[in-house]
Design a protein around this motif. Structure first.
Motif, PDB file in Angstrom:
ATOM      1  N   ARG A  17     107.922  20.958  54.900  1.00  0.00           N
ATOM      2  CA  ARG A  17     108.156  20.623  56.303  1.00  0.00           C
ATOM      3  C   ARG A  17     109.629  20.743  56.672  1.00  0.00           C
ATOM      4  O   ARG A  17     109.965  21.189  57.771  1.00  0.00           O
ATOM      5  N   HIS A  18     110.531  20.358  55.770  1.00  0.00           N
ATOM      6  CA  HIS A  18     111.976  20.545  56.000  1.00  0.00           C
ATOM      7  C   HIS A  18     112.267  22.029  56.217  1.00  0.00           C
ATOM      8  O   HIS A  18     112.987  22.407  57.134  1.00  0.00           O
ATOM      9  N   ARG A  19     111.722  22.849  55.335  1.00  0.00           N
ATOM     10  CA  ARG A  19     111.975  24.295  55.430  1.00  0.00           C
ATOM     11  C   ARG A  19     111.447  24.865  56.743  1.00  0.00           C
ATOM     12  O   ARG A  19     112.105  25.670  57.389  1.00  0.00           O
ATOM     13  N   ASN A  50     111.055  23.304  59.572  1.00  0.00           N
ATOM     14  CA  ASN A  50     111.923  22.856  60.665  1.00  0.00           C
ATOM     15  C   ASN A  50     113.281  23.542  60.644  1.00  0.00           C
ATOM     16  O   ASN A  50     113.838  23.859  61.686  1.00  0.00           O
ATOM     17  N   ARG A  51     113.820  23.768  59.469  1.00  0.00           N
ATOM     18  CA  ARG A  51     115.143  24.394  59.332  1.00  0.00           C
ATOM     19  C   ARG A  51     115.106  25.876  59.683  1.00  0.00           C
ATOM     20  O   ARG A  51     115.989  26.382  60.370  1.00  0.00           O
ATOM     21  N   GLU A  52     114.066  26.587  59.226  1.00  0.00           N
ATOM     22  CA  GLU A  52     114.018  28.040  59.380  1.00  0.00           C
ATOM     23  C   GLU A  52     113.092  28.521  60.489  1.00  0.00           C
ATOM     24  O   GLU A  52     113.111  29.691  60.836  1.00  0.00           O
ATOM     25  N   GLY A  53     112.273  27.624  61.029  1.00  0.00           N
ATOM     26  CA  GLY A  53     111.372  28.005  62.110  1.00  0.00           C
ATOM     27  C   GLY A  53     110.112  28.723  61.649  1.00  0.00           C
ATOM     28  O   GLY A  53     109.306  29.148  62.462  1.00  0.00           O
ATOM     29  N   GLY A  54     109.942  28.877  60.363  1.00  0.00           N
ATOM     30  CA  GLY A  54     108.765  29.534  59.796  1.00  0.00           C
ATOM     31  C   GLY A  54     108.777  29.361  58.294  1.00  0.00           C
ATOM     32  O   GLY A  54     109.770  28.925  57.716  1.00  0.00           O
ATOM     33  N   LEU A  55     107.686  29.702  57.664  1.00  0.00           N
ATOM     34  CA  LEU A  55     107.589  29.593  56.211  1.00  0.00           C
ATOM     35  C   LEU A  55     107.511  30.978  55.601  1.00  0.00           C
ATOM     36  O   LEU A  55     106.971  31.904  56.208  1.00  0.00           O
ATOM     37  N   PRO A  56     108.042  31.153  54.386  1.00  0.00           N
ATOM     38  CA  PRO A  56     108.133  32.488  53.798  1.00  0.00           C
ATOM     39  C   PRO A  56     106.800  33.133  53.474  1.00  0.00           C
ATOM     40  O   PRO A  56     106.731  34.349  53.324  1.00  0.00           O
ATOM     41  N   VAL A  57     105.742  32.366  53.398  1.00  0.00           N
ATOM     42  CA  VAL A  57     104.442  32.966  53.099  1.00  0.00           C
ATOM     43  C   VAL A  57     103.995  33.871  54.251  1.00  0.00           C
ATOM     44  O   VAL A  57     103.295  34.857  54.039  1.00  0.00           O
ATOM     45  N   TYR A  58     104.453  33.572  55.455  1.00  0.00           N
ATOM     46  CA  TYR A  58     104.139  34.410  56.610  1.00  0.00           C
ATOM     47  C   TYR A  58     105.062  35.625  56.585  1.00  0.00           C
ATOM     48  O   TYR A  58     106.275  35.501  56.613  1.00  0.00           O
ATOM     49  N   GLY A  59     104.513  36.795  56.477  1.00  0.00           N
ATOM     50  CA  GLY A  59     105.307  38.014  56.408  1.00  0.00           C
ATOM     51  C   GLY A  59     105.783  38.369  55.015  1.00  0.00           C
ATOM     52  O   GLY A  59     106.637  39.239  54.846  1.00  0.00           O
ATOM     53  N   ALA A  60     105.248  37.712  53.995  1.00  0.00           N
ATOM     54  CA  ALA A  60     105.673  37.987  52.619  1.00  0.00           C
ATOM     55  C   ALA A  60     105.194  39.366  52.177  1.00  0.00           C
ATOM     56  O   ALA A  60     104.159  39.861  52.604  1.00  0.00           O
TER      57      ALA A  60
END
Length: 115
Positions: A80-82, A84-94
């Motif tokens: 959840r921190h990630r 909020n900090r990055e606006g998305g999670l790395p699994v999306y578009g991996a």
């Protein structure tokens, strides 16, 4: 016992968070219950790790209890921190790489997960 920084979340209701949590800690059983205004969620893992979070009110921070070899709620909060900090999670578009032995590696930026 700790107090979460974020409002209570039942992970299966958030596909992006669920996807990354399943890659970092596969096999968690998620459960939820409501008693009046009080909501409780559980995270249970086959390795004996568990977390229980309870909150009253939609935006209230839950009280969290956890035990076992891993702190599942802390794993969830890192995700959840990630987000909020990055606006998305790395699994999306991996990117996906499949090795000849069948190992599948997901990667995006500095993040990787091998299945």
């Amino acid at each position: 016992m700790t107090t979460s920084r974020y409002p209570l979340l039942y992970v299966p209701d958030a596909w992006d968070i669920m996807s990354l949590l399943e890659l970092t800690a596969p096999g968690i059983d998620h459960r939820t219950a409501t008693d009046g205004d009080t909501r409780t969620v559980w995270m249970l893992h086959p390795d004996g790790s568990w977390a229980r979070a309870t909150a009253t009110g939609f935006l209230d921070s839950p009280t969290v209890h956890q035990g076992g070899p891993r702190r599942l709620w802390e794993e969830l909060e890192r995700i959840r921190h990630r987000l909020n900090r990055e606006g998305g999670l790395p699994v999306y578009g991996a990117r996906v790489q499949i090795d000849p032995d069948g190992a599948l590696t997901l990667s995006r930026g500095g993040w990787t997960a091998t299945l």
